[in-house]
Design an enzyme around this catalytic site. Structure first.
Site, PDB file in Angstrom:
ATOM      1  N   GLY A   1       0.835  -1.199   0.000  1.00 55.23           N
ATOM      2  CA  GLY A   1       0.000   0.000   0.000  1.00 55.23           C
ATOM      3  C   GLY A   1       0.865   1.242   0.000  1.00 55.23           C
ATOM      4  O   GLY A   1       0.524   2.265   0.608  1.00 55.23           O
TER       5      GLY A   1
ATOM      6  N   GLY B   1      -0.435   4.851  -0.881  1.00 53.86           N
ATOM      7  CA  GLY B   1      -1.431   5.485  -0.025  1.00 53.86           C
ATOM      8  C   GLY B   1      -0.820   6.530   0.888  1.00 53.86           C
ATOM      9  O   GLY B   1       0.406   6.687   0.973  1.00 53.86           O
TER      10      GLY B   1
ATOM     11  N   GLY C   1      -2.963  -2.694   9.021  1.00 60.33           N
ATOM     12  CA  GLY C   1      -3.646  -1.478   9.446  1.00 60.33           C
ATOM     13  C   GLY C   1      -4.806  -1.110   8.531  1.00 60.33           C
ATOM     14  O   GLY C   1      -5.390  -0.043   8.681  1.00 60.33           O
ATOM     15  N   THR C   2      -5.143  -1.990   7.597  1.00 59.92           N
ATOM     16  CA  THR C   2      -6.246  -1.732   6.670  1.00 59.92           C
ATOM     17  C   THR C   2      -7.573  -1.890   7.398  1.00 59.92           C
ATOM     18  O   THR C   2      -7.784  -2.886   8.118  1.00 59.92           O
ATOM     19  CB  THR C   2      -6.179  -2.710   5.480  1.00 59.92           C
ATOM     20  OG1 THR C   2      -4.980  -2.461   4.754  1.00 59.92           O
ATOM     21  CG2 THR C   2      -7.378  -2.545   4.561  1.00 59.92           C
TER      22      THR C   2
ATOM     23  N   ASN D   1      -6.452   1.114  14.433  1.00 57.67           N
ATOM     24  CA  ASN D   1      -5.769   2.382  14.684  1.00 57.67           C
ATOM     25  C   ASN D   1      -4.455   2.070  15.388  1.00 57.67           C
ATOM     26  O   ASN D   1      -4.458   1.342  16.381  1.00 57.67           O
ATOM     27  CB  ASN D   1      -6.645   3.301  15.538  1.00 57.67           C
ATOM     28  CG  ASN D   1      -6.128   4.724  15.577  1.00 57.67           C
ATOM     29  OD1 ASN D   1      -4.994   4.983  15.970  1.00 57.67           O
ATOM     30  ND2 ASN D   1      -6.966   5.668  15.173  1.00 57.67           N
ATOM     31  N   MET D   2      -3.356   2.601  14.897  1.00 54.20           N
ATOM     32  CA  MET D   2      -2.030   2.270  15.422  1.00 54.20           C
ATOM     33  C   MET D   2      -1.533   3.250  16.474  1.00 54.20           C
ATOM     34  O   MET D   2      -0.401   3.135  16.929  1.00 54.20           O
ATOM     35  CB  MET D   2      -1.022   2.231  14.268  1.00 54.20           C
ATOM     36  CG  MET D   2      -1.251   1.125  13.263  1.00 54.20           C
ATOM     37  SD  MET D   2      -0.841  -0.503  13.934  1.00 54.20           S
ATOM     38  CE  MET D   2      -1.358  -1.546  12.548  1.00 54.20           C
TER      39      MET D   2
ATOM     40  N   HIS E   1     -13.765  12.219   9.826  1.00 51.67           N
ATOM     41  CA  HIS E   1     -12.598  11.981   8.978  1.00 51.67           C
ATOM     42  C   HIS E   1     -12.673  12.834   7.715  1.00 51.67           C
ATOM     43  O   HIS E   1     -13.712  13.405   7.397  1.00 51.67           O
ATOM     44  CB  HIS E   1     -12.485  10.500   8.591  1.00 51.67           C
ATOM     45  CG  HIS E   1     -11.948   9.631   9.683  1.00 51.67           C
ATOM     46  ND1 HIS E   1     -12.750   9.083  10.656  1.00 51.67           N
ATOM     47  CD2 HIS E   1     -10.683   9.241   9.966  1.00 51.67           C
ATOM     48  CE1 HIS E   1     -12.009   8.373  11.485  1.00 51.67           C
ATOM     49  NE2 HIS E   1     -10.755   8.454  11.100  1.00 51.67           N
ATOM     50  N   HIS E   2     -11.587  12.844   6.982  1.00 49.65           N
ATOM     51  CA  HIS E   2     -11.473  13.583   5.732  1.00 49.65           C
ATOM     52  C   HIS E   2     -12.449  13.063   4.675  1.00 49.65           C
ATOM     53  O   HIS E   2     -12.965  11.947   4.765  1.00 49.65           O
ATOM     54  CB  HIS E   2     -10.038  13.491   5.206  1.00 49.65           C
ATOM     55  CG  HIS E   2      -9.545  12.074   5.091  1.00 49.65           C
ATOM     56  ND1 HIS E   2      -9.709  11.322   3.953  1.00 49.65           N
ATOM     57  CD2 HIS E   2      -8.919  11.277   5.999  1.00 49.65           C
ATOM     58  CE1 HIS E   2      -9.199  10.121   4.154  1.00 49.65           C
ATOM     59  NE2 HIS E   2      -8.707  10.063   5.381  1.00 49.65           N
TER      60      HIS E   2
ATOM     61  N   LYS F   1     -12.064   9.392   2.868  1.00 43.60           N
ATOM     62  CA  LYS F   1     -12.135   8.093   3.546  1.00 43.60           C
ATOM     63  C   LYS F   1     -13.272   7.260   2.962  1.00 43.60           C
ATOM     64  O   LYS F   1     -14.394   7.732   2.828  1.00 43.60           O
ATOM     65  CB  LYS F   1     -12.321   8.281   5.056  1.00 43.60           C
ATOM     66  CG  LYS F   1     -12.259   6.964   5.823  1.00 43.60           C
ATOM     67  CD  LYS F   1     -12.118   7.200   7.317  1.00 43.60           C
ATOM     68  CE  LYS F   1     -12.118   5.903   8.103  1.00 43.60           C
ATOM     69  NZ  LYS F   1     -10.994   5.006   7.700  1.00 43.60           N
TER      70      LYS F   1
ATOM     71  N   THR G   1     -11.804   2.389  13.693  1.00 43.91           N
ATOM     72  CA  THR G   1     -11.540   2.797  15.076  1.00 43.91           C
ATOM     73  C   THR G   1     -12.835   2.951  15.853  1.00 43.91           C
ATOM     74  O   THR G   1     -12.950   2.493  16.998  1.00 43.91           O
ATOM     75  CB  THR G   1     -10.762   4.128  15.095  1.00 43.91           C
ATOM     76  OG1 THR G   1      -9.540   3.960  14.382  1.00 43.91           O
ATOM     77  CG2 THR G   1     -10.468   4.572  16.514  1.00 43.91           C
TER      78      THR G   1
END
Length: 255
Positions: free
Chosen positions: A8, A11, A88-89, A114-115, A144-145, A148, A155
């Site tokens: 990815g 991205g 993390g996808t 969420n990391m 979110h933006h 997304k 999350t």
């Protein structure tokens, strides 16, 4: 030195991973997977490939921030060449989540919606608050933006799972994703998860506990996507020598 493969890479977080790896101790970028070609320059020593098996063989660990269908392909291929995977996808469907669990029987897999350290702690606080504030209504709002693709965010869903688990509730039966029209009064066990999209908001999550006469709101705001890339690298460094199994970001942070 841990050799990292980025899946990815084109991205938003993938690009940050590539940059952050330049200054991360004991880790280096060895390969990136691309379907076509990269639209930015990269160190010529890094293997840029569309061959999944060549990609897997060139890395000690894989970090994935892609799309659900691409993540599915990665999991299927990794079962042929097991590698530690940091996933993390978000927006994975039931089949993809089951595939992730199957992969974890053959290799260490850390899956997190969420990391960030802050969100990991927020999940723990939500669990504690949900258990302690019995009778309080729970409402979750995430922002979110505009770009997304999945809603609600992974999350927000994880936070709602923490809230439901603390009360022994089946989230599938109590989660509400929107309200419109004459729907009647709010159910006492209802957990609402609302999604807002706009602008360039990196991520904001609010979990509210509301009662007659008082309420408590727990908030987390991400102001930079580096929070996610650096968190994923920390997770990858931790996961590199672990045995096969399914791990969470809380395991990595020992929360």
């Amino acid at each position: 030195m841990i050799k990292v493969g980025v899946f990815g890479a084109s991205g938003r977080v993938g690009r940050l991973l590539i940059e952050d790896l330049k200054t991360t101790d004991a880790m280096s970028l060895s390969t990136v997977f691309v379907r076509n070609s990269l639209d930015f320059s990269i160190d010529p020593s890094v293997l840029v490939t569309s061959d999944m098996q060549a990609f897997l063989h060139a890395a000690d660990i894989i970090i994935d921030f892609s799309l659900p269908d691409a993540c599915e392909i990665l999991l299927e291929e990794a079962m042929k060449t097991p590698k530690p995977l940091v996933i993390g996808t978000t927006g994975l469907n039931t089949h993809q989540l089951n595939l992730l669990k199957e992969a974890s029987e053959r290799m260490p897999v850390l899956y997190a919606t969420n990391m960030s350290l802050g969100v990991a702690l927020l999940n723990k606080l939500v669990y504690q608050a949900s258990a302690a504030l019995e009778g309080f209504d729970i409402e979750i709002v995430e922002m979110h933006h505009r770009h997304k693709k999945d809603a609600p965010s992974g999350t927000a869903l994880t936070l709602s799972q923490s809230a439901a688990a603390a009360r022994g509730l089946d989230l599938d039966k109590v989660r509400v994703s929107g309200r419109d029209g004459n729907i009647g009064e709010r159910n006492k066990d209802e957990i609402a998860v609302m999604a807002l999209r706009g602008g360039d908001i990196v991520g904001r999550h609010t979990v509210g506990f509301y009662n007659d006469g008082e309420f408590i709101e727990l908030n987390h705001t991400a102001t930079s996507r580096n929070t996610f890339s650096k968190g994923a690298l920390r997770a990858g460094k931790w996961l590199a020598d672990k045995e096969a199994g399914l791990y969470s970001i809380s395991d990595c942070l020992e929360l």
